[in-house]
Design a protein around this motif. Structure first.
Motif, short mmCIF file in Angstrom:
data_model
loop_
_atom_site.label_atom_id
_atom_site.label_comp_id
_atom_site.label_asym_id
_atom_site.label_seq_id
_atom_site.Cartn_x
_atom_site.Cartn_y
_atom_site.Cartn_z
N HIS A 115 0.84 -1.21 0.00
CA HIS A 115 0.00 0.00 0.00
C HIS A 115 0.87 1.25 0.00
O HIS A 115 1.96 1.27 0.58
CB HIS A 115 -0.89 0.07 1.25
N SER A 116 0.34 2.30 -0.64
CA SER A 116 0.94 3.62 -0.55
C SER A 116 -0.21 4.60 -0.29
O SER A 116 -1.30 4.18 0.11
CB SER A 116 1.70 3.96 -1.83
N SER A 117 0.05 5.89 -0.48
CA SER A 117 -1.04 6.85 -0.28
C SER A 117 -0.85 8.03 -1.20
O SER A 117 0.15 8.12 -1.93
CB SER A 117 -1.09 7.30 1.18
N LEU A 118 -1.82 8.92 -1.18
CA LEU A 118 -1.75 10.15 -1.99
C LEU A 118 -1.67 11.34 -1.05
O LEU A 118 -2.53 11.53 -0.20
CB LEU A 118 -3.03 10.28 -2.85
N ASN A 119 -0.61 12.13 -1.23
CA ASN A 119 -0.42 13.38 -0.47
C ASN A 119 -0.37 14.54 -1.45
O ASN A 119 -0.11 14.35 -2.65
CB ASN A 119 0.89 13.34 0.31
N ALA A 142 -10.75 19.95 5.35
CA ALA A 142 -11.30 18.75 4.68
C ALA A 142 -10.22 17.93 3.99
O ALA A 142 -10.51 16.87 3.43
CB ALA A 142 -12.38 19.15 3.68
N GLY A 143 -8.97 18.40 4.02
CA GLY A 143 -7.87 17.67 3.39
C GLY A 143 -7.28 16.61 4.31
O GLY A 143 -7.83 16.31 5.38
N GLY A 144 -6.14 16.04 3.90
CA GLY A 144 -5.53 14.93 4.63
C GLY A 144 -5.03 15.33 6.01
O GLY A 144 -5.40 14.74 7.02
N ALA A 157 -11.51 5.18 8.95
CA ALA A 157 -12.13 4.48 7.82
C ALA A 157 -13.08 5.42 7.07
O ALA A 157 -13.15 5.41 5.84
CB ALA A 157 -12.88 3.26 8.33
N GLY A 158 -13.77 6.28 7.83
CA GLY A 158 -14.75 7.19 7.21
C GLY A 158 -14.14 8.31 6.40
O GLY A 158 -14.83 8.91 5.56
N LEU A 159 -12.87 8.61 6.62
CA LEU A 159 -12.24 9.70 5.86
C LEU A 159 -11.33 9.16 4.74
O LEU A 159 -10.64 9.92 4.07
CB LEU A 159 -11.48 10.67 6.79
N THR A 160 -11.33 7.81 4.56
CA THR A 160 -10.39 7.18 3.62
C THR A 160 -11.08 6.62 2.39
O THR A 160 -12.13 5.98 2.49
CB THR A 160 -9.64 6.03 4.34
N HIS A 161 -10.46 6.86 1.23
CA HIS A 161 -10.88 6.22 -0.02
C HIS A 161 -9.75 5.31 -0.48
O HIS A 161 -8.60 5.51 -0.12
CB HIS A 161 -11.15 7.27 -1.11
N ALA A 173 -3.98 13.02 -8.82
CA ALA A 173 -2.96 14.06 -8.62
C ALA A 173 -3.52 15.43 -9.02
O ALA A 173 -3.33 16.42 -8.30
CB ALA A 173 -1.72 13.74 -9.44
N GLU A 174 -4.23 15.47 -10.15
CA GLU A 174 -4.86 16.73 -10.57
C GLU A 174 -5.86 17.19 -9.52
O GLU A 174 -5.94 18.38 -9.19
CB GLU A 174 -5.59 16.56 -11.92
N GLN A 175 -6.62 16.24 -8.99
CA GLN A 175 -7.67 16.60 -8.03
C GLN A 175 -7.09 17.11 -6.72
O GLN A 175 -7.60 18.07 -6.15
CB GLN A 175 -8.57 15.38 -7.77
N ILE A 176 -6.00 16.50 -6.24
CA ILE A 176 -5.51 16.94 -4.92
C ILE A 176 -4.87 18.31 -5.02
O ILE A 176 -5.04 19.14 -4.12
CB ILE A 176 -4.56 15.90 -4.25
N VAL A 177 -4.19 18.64 -6.13
CA VAL A 177 -3.62 20.00 -6.21
C VAL A 177 -4.72 21.04 -6.45
O VAL A 177 -4.52 22.22 -6.15
CB VAL A 177 -2.48 20.13 -7.26
N ALA A 178 -5.88 20.59 -6.92
CA ALA A 178 -7.02 21.50 -7.07
C ALA A 178 -7.84 21.58 -5.78
O ALA A 178 -8.89 22.25 -5.75
CB ALA A 178 -7.90 21.05 -8.23
N GLY A 179 -7.40 20.91 -4.71
CA GLY A 179 -8.12 20.97 -3.42
C GLY A 179 -9.43 20.21 -3.45
O GLY A 179 -10.35 20.52 -2.70
N GLN A 180 -9.53 19.16 -4.29
CA GLN A 180 -10.81 18.46 -4.46
C GLN A 180 -10.85 17.09 -3.79
O GLN A 180 -11.85 16.38 -3.90
CB GLN A 180 -11.10 18.28 -5.96
N ILE A 181 -9.75 16.70 -3.13
CA ILE A 181 -9.75 15.38 -2.48
C ILE A 181 -10.16 15.55 -1.02
O ILE A 181 -9.61 16.39 -0.31
CB ILE A 181 -8.34 14.73 -2.55
N ARG A 182 -11.16 14.77 -0.60
CA ARG A 182 -11.61 14.82 0.79
C ARG A 182 -10.86 13.76 1.60
O ARG A 182 -10.83 12.60 1.19
CB ARG A 182 -13.11 14.55 0.86
N GLY A 183 -10.26 14.17 2.71
CA GLY A 183 -9.61 13.21 3.59
C GLY A 183 -8.41 12.56 2.93
O GLY A 183 -7.60 13.23 2.29
N ARG A 184 -8.29 11.23 3.07
CA ARG A 184 -7.10 10.51 2.65
C ARG A 184 -7.42 9.45 1.60
O ARG A 184 -8.53 8.90 1.57
CB ARG A 184 -6.48 9.83 3.88
#
Ligand code: NDP
Length: 329
Positions: free
Chosen positions: A40-44, A160-162, A297-301, A312-323
């Motif tokens: 597993h990895s993650s998106l930051n 609302a971010g990570g 669990a509730g904040l993770t996709h 990647a496009e979505q997180i730099v646009a501030g569109q990713i909720r949680g982790r």
């Protein structure tokens, strides 16, 4: 036959650095002591910057992207790590100067590895990832400053971010009052579910403000920077502190010394990348003790390597909720 496996590689092209899925073999990996099979990895936010090329994160190319990994040691020339050990890596220059996490296998320097905390699965450790462990470092910084002794309220920006979501959950676990500052007020229910006691529109902090303002906060955790951080400092009570870790709204700090010299307000800088192992251990112990697993669990996709360019496009646009956890392989 040489085994080949998928990886997200940033390469130099005629149009500049470009990230894309490719296949590597073990012979392509760096000659570090410990071979890890990554599950597993993650998106930051930083991963978003690296993959989109919006900031030059990779300082040499080609570079395997990804700053967070969880996996199992396959082989090791370092005595402290044995085949079968469950490990995580957060930061340490991965995706900058060292090949990173978006790969089924990676060879790593032994000093980068941390044992998987006993209280978390590999997937949970990556749901936390650098963003969550940085939120814990910020809580530790406030605790060490003595800021968490009173009830608050505490300000969390980029809520609302990570970093923001896990910061809210950690502060709320201590019974503290938390005001979540967000551009997504539609997420009020979600943020209150994590433990926020109030939710405000981030617009109120985003514009230039006076050097000293009404004293609203006992302290706070800032993932945004720029005017948001300057205003947060100007609104912090006498003797309070803001732990600053991020620049989602800008890397500048357009403030004055007034909160610091007239109210003894402290600006506590927080870095996760080169943070010493002893402090990492404190942060993970805090997460094991205080982070509600159902909230996590509730904040993770969950997503796959192939989803990374769009994410990647979505997180730099501030569109990713949680982790977001990236399942490798
Ligand atoms: P996320 O994208 O998940 O969260 C950032 C949040 O900031 C967004 O969700 C959004 O929250 C808010 N935001 C985004 N753009 C803007 C803007 N233009 N103005 C104001 N607010 C904005 O990222 P992460 O949680 O992964 O990282 C947050 C920040 O912390 C990043 O800058 C990252 O580089 C930094 N960081 C630093 C670390 C360190 O070692 N110092 C380690 C980890 C992260 P909302 O929608 O609620 O307003």
């Amino acid at each position: 036959m040489t085994r080949r496996f998928p990886a997200m590689l940033i390469r130099e092209t005629e149009g500049g650095p470009r990230a894309g899925l490719t296949e590597l073999s073990l012979a392509d990996l760096p000659d570090h002591e410990v071979l890890v099979e990554i599950s597993h990895s993650s998106l930051n936010y930083k991963d978003g910057l690296a993959i989109t090329g919006k900031a030059r994160i990779a300082r040499r190319l080609p570079m395997v992207a990804g700053i967070d990994l969880a996996g199992v040691v396959v082989s090791s020339r370092a005595p402290q790590w044995q085949p079968g050990d469950q490990v995580i890596v957060n930061g340490w220059g991965l995706s900058e100067t060292e090949w990173g996490a978006y790969s089924r296998f990676q060879r790593l320097k032994p000093e980068f590895l941390t044992r998987l905390p006993a209280g978390f699965s590999a997937a949970e450790a990556m749901a936390i990832g650098t963003a969550g462990y940085t939120a814990a470092l910020c809580v530790l910084a406030l605790e060490d400053h003595g800021t968490l002794a009173g009830p608050g309220p505490f300000l969390v920006t980029g809520a609302a971010g990570g970093v923001g979501t896990i910061a809210i959950a950690l502060l709320a676990a201590r019974g503290l009052e938390v005001t979540a500052s967000t551009g997504r007020v539609s997420e009020e229910g979600f943020l209150r579910g994590l433990g926020a006691t109030a939710v405000t529109d981030r617009a109120s902090l985003a514009a230039p403000g006076k050097p000293l303002q009404a004293e609203l906060w006992a302290g706070g955790i800032d993932a945004v920077g720029s005017h948001t951080l300057a205003n947060a400092l100007a609104q912090t009570r006498y003797g309070g502190a803001i732990a600053a870790c991020g620049l989602a709204g800008g890397a500048d700090l357009p403030g004055t010394v007034m909160p610091h010299i007239l109210r003894s307000v402290a600006l506590l800088g927080v870095d996760s990348v080169m943070c010493p192992q002893a402090r990492r251990a404190r942060a993970w112990a805090l997460l094991e003790r205080d982070l509600d697993r159902a909230k996590l669990a509730g904040l993770t996709h969950r997503a796959k390597l192939a989803d990374l360019p769009q994410l990647a496009e979505q997180i730099v646009a501030g569109q990713i909720r949680g982790r977001t956890v990236i399942e490798i392989g």
